[in-house]
Design a protein around this motif. Structure first.
Motif, PDB file in Angstrom:
ATOM      1  N   ALA A  76       0.834  -1.200   0.000  1.00 43.34           N
ATOM      2  CA  ALA A  76       0.000   0.000   0.000  1.00 43.34           C
ATOM      3  C   ALA A  76       0.872   1.255   0.000  1.00 43.34           C
ATOM      4  O   ALA A  76       1.882   1.320   0.697  1.00 43.34           O
ATOM      5  N   PRO A  77       0.484   2.262  -0.785  1.00 47.62           N
ATOM      6  CA  PRO A  77       1.217   3.520  -0.740  1.00 47.62           C
ATOM      7  C   PRO A  77       0.896   4.274   0.544  1.00 47.62           C
ATOM      8  O   PRO A  77      -0.190   4.110   1.101  1.00 47.62           O
ATOM      9  N   ARG A  78       1.844   5.076   1.011  1.00 49.14           N
ATOM     10  CA  ARG A  78       1.578   5.911   2.185  1.00 49.14           C
ATOM     11  C   ARG A  78       2.338   7.224   2.047  1.00 49.14           C
ATOM     12  O   ARG A  78       3.294   7.324   1.289  1.00 49.14           O
ATOM     13  N   PHE A  79       1.875   8.206   2.803  1.00 50.78           N
ATOM     14  CA  PHE A  79       2.503   9.517   2.809  1.00 50.78           C
ATOM     15  C   PHE A  79       2.800   9.886   4.247  1.00 50.78           C
ATOM     16  O   PHE A  79       1.939   9.772   5.119  1.00 50.78           O
ATOM     17  N   ARG A  80       4.033  10.301   4.493  1.00 52.28           N
ATOM     18  CA  ARG A  80       4.425  10.785   5.812  1.00 52.28           C
ATOM     19  C   ARG A  80       4.764  12.257   5.691  1.00 52.28           C
ATOM     20  O   ARG A  80       5.732  12.607   5.007  1.00 52.28           O
ATOM     21  N   PRO A  81       3.987  13.131   6.326  1.00 44.21           N
ATOM     22  CA  PRO A  81       4.250  14.568   6.204  1.00 44.21           C
ATOM     23  C   PRO A  81       5.557  14.968   6.874  1.00 44.21           C
ATOM     24  O   PRO A  81       5.963  14.391   7.878  1.00 44.21           O
TER      25      PRO A  81
END
Length: 91
Positions: A76-81
């Motif tokens: 799964a793709p994820r984004f960490r700010p």
């Protein structure tokens, strides 16, 4: 904000036509998608990092019937700010 609003804002702020801004946004999205498909993270300093996360196979339940089912392993793709983005949002 949706994609057409983003394109309009980019065009206005950067002095581009909407067509050029749309192509730039599409190129950016394609770049991120291609890198993640190759399991390579994309880091934008001050904004955040896009990467992928492996999920193990697990058991789940159908909420309507209660029947147990098997959920396959996936990526799964994820984004960490980044810190700058977090600070901006929290002001």
């Amino acid at each position: 904000m949706n994609k057409s609003e983003i394109i309009e804002k980019i065009a206005t702020d950067a002095g581009l036509s909407k067509a050029d801004a749309g192509r730039a946004l599409s190129a950016f999205i394609d770049l991120i998608s291609t890198s993640l498909r190759k399991k390579k993270p994309v880091a934008i300093v001050g904004f955040g990092t896009f990467d992928v996360q492996k999920r193990k196979a697990r058991k789940g339940r159908n909420p309507q019937t209660g029947e147990e089912l098997k959920i396959k392993a996936s990526i799964a793709p994820r984004f960490r700010p980044g810190k700058t983005l977090k600070d901006t949002v929290n002001k």
